[in-house]
Design an enzyme around this catalytic site. Sequence first.
Site, PDB file in Angstrom:
ATOM      1  N   GLU A 206       0.819  -1.214   0.000  1.00 43.40           N
ATOM      2  CA  GLU A 206       0.000   0.000   0.000  1.00 43.40           C
ATOM      3  C   GLU A 206       0.850   1.260   0.000  1.00 43.40           C
ATOM      4  OE1 GLU A 206      -3.145  -0.118   2.894  1.00 43.40           O
ATOM      5  OE2 GLU A 206      -3.689  -2.150   2.346  1.00 43.40           O
ATOM      6  N   LYS A 338     -15.889  -2.145   3.933  1.00 42.82           N
ATOM      7  CA  LYS A 338     -15.283  -2.390   2.626  1.00 42.82           C
ATOM      8  C   LYS A 338     -16.369  -2.934   1.706  1.00 42.82           C
ATOM      9  CE  LYS A 338     -10.721  -3.919   4.345  1.00 42.82           C
ATOM     10  NZ  LYS A 338      -9.994  -5.121   4.835  1.00 42.82           N
TER      11      LYS A 338
HETATM   12  C1  2PG Z   1      -7.040  -4.364   5.804  1.00 43.33           C
HETATM   13  C2  2PG Z   1      -6.835  -4.130   4.329  1.00 43.33           C
HETATM   14  C3  2PG Z   1      -6.308  -2.761   4.023  1.00 43.33           C
HETATM   15  P1  2PG Z   1      -6.558  -6.153   2.719  1.00 43.33           P
HETATM   16  O1  2PG Z   1      -6.692  -5.420   6.345  1.00 43.33           O
HETATM   17  O2  2PG Z   1      -7.623  -3.514   6.468  1.00 43.33           O
HETATM   18  O3  2PG Z   1      -5.117  -2.476   4.716  1.00 43.33           O
HETATM   19  O4  2PG Z   1      -5.982  -5.111   3.786  1.00 43.33           O
HETATM   20  O5  2PG Z   1      -7.208  -5.377   1.642  1.00 43.33           O
HETATM   21  O6  2PG Z   1      -5.379  -6.964   2.258  1.00 43.33           O
HETATM   22  O7  2PG Z   1      -7.566  -6.994   3.458  1.00 43.33           O
HETATM   23 MG    MG Z   2      -7.628  -4.887   8.329  1.00 40.75          MG
END
Ligand code: 2PG
Ligand code: MG
Length: 428
Positions: A206, A338
């Site tokens: 990231e 998300k």
């Molecule tokens: C998280 C995300 C973003 P990933 O764990 O919060 O940092 O990671 O998209 O790999 O789940």
């Molecule tokens: Mg996380």
Amino acid sequence: MTDTRIARLYGRRVWDSRGRPTVEVEAHLEGGAAGRAIAPAGASTGRGEALDLRDGGSRFGGLGVDRAVGSVNGEIASALLGQDAADQESVDTLLVKLDGTEDRSRLGGNAIVATSMAILHAAAAASKKPLWLHLSGGGPVRIPLPEIQIFGGGAHADRRVDVQDFMVMCPAATSFAEALEWTAEIYRATGSLMRKAGKSGGVADEGGFWPDFDSNEEALETLTRAIEAAGFRPSDQVGISLDVAASQFGDAGRYRLALDNRTLDTERLIDLLGSWIEKYPILSVEDPVGENDHDGMREFTHRYGNRCQVIGDDYLVTDARRVEAAAAAHAANAVLVKPNQAGTVTEALAALQAGKKAGFGTIVSARSGESEDVTIAHLSVGWDAGQLKVGSFTRSERMAKWNEVLRIEEALGTTAEFSGWSALPYHA
Ligand code: 2PG
Ligand code: MG
């Protein structure tokens, strides 16, 4: 209604920030408005998330999306033609029913979320409003407090450090623009401390520094020093936010901190995180224990929830029912939102609303695999989430989101209210 009916919908393969295939969808409406969105992809995924459909085999390490693009251009397009894009909830319900699986594995979470977001963009375009305003309907909104990554670890940096994200939050800034200015100075100060100490090993997925540290705690020490070196008061002005992402190194009772060469049970892991909270300016901790460690989440929230934000990410997987259960059990005080974890825009909003109802902090979040798509910047403002997590302060797939919020703050002018401290649940 005629104007916002879906006239044409199609998908294509594009590439994400890790150089992996992903799905982009375009939706065109009868009245001529159009919208477009790209599915992001996680690396530290929770067990209850919507699943992406990948082609398997040897091509692109099995990560091809031809089948997912096929879902969009076949079944999804046929089912959605003629539907009203302005009725997001009906569109999303139809998508969920059409897929028919709990985990979206038949048509693909990637195909479904890109479709859901593309239709949202098309509806906003038809209303001739920017997406954030289309979502808020003119109701009160705040500009989110950003959580910005300085060091990347865990699954995003070949586990160079066990803790996944070491981030800063600037709740004492008076605007989003100022929070970014402070972060830019801290990022720069961190870089020069790392170079001086010979600890800089490039950047993680990231865009945060890939740290060559000897312990997890060294990251906290360095970050606190960088905040000071940049001229800010730790705790009062700038705090640290951690995503422990503990499921990546253990679950329910047994955690292996490889860098520290220690194996801890839940109680000891909570003690260790607690000792960091005592010593460093930590304002927020995400997934402090594994995603199935309900007792650990309860214990951690009981001990630190009155002075620290406790976020469920893998633990809550943007699922309204899990948020309600966690609120009832006092097993978190904040939820990461998300869209691709939930599956559709409507389900992500339901999780956010369940969080707000419970008095939780709500954080709209990117994934580790991202693109130029800035939908989440608009969701964070339009849904008045209060917080936004996007990754680091480098790399354009991250900066695109921060820059988009700057534009929204500017558009709001003197009416823009930066959430600052008010975003954190224990300050409410
Ligand atoms: C998280 C995300 C973003 P990933 O764990 O919060 O940092 O990671 O998209 O790999 O789940
Ligand atoms: Mg996380």
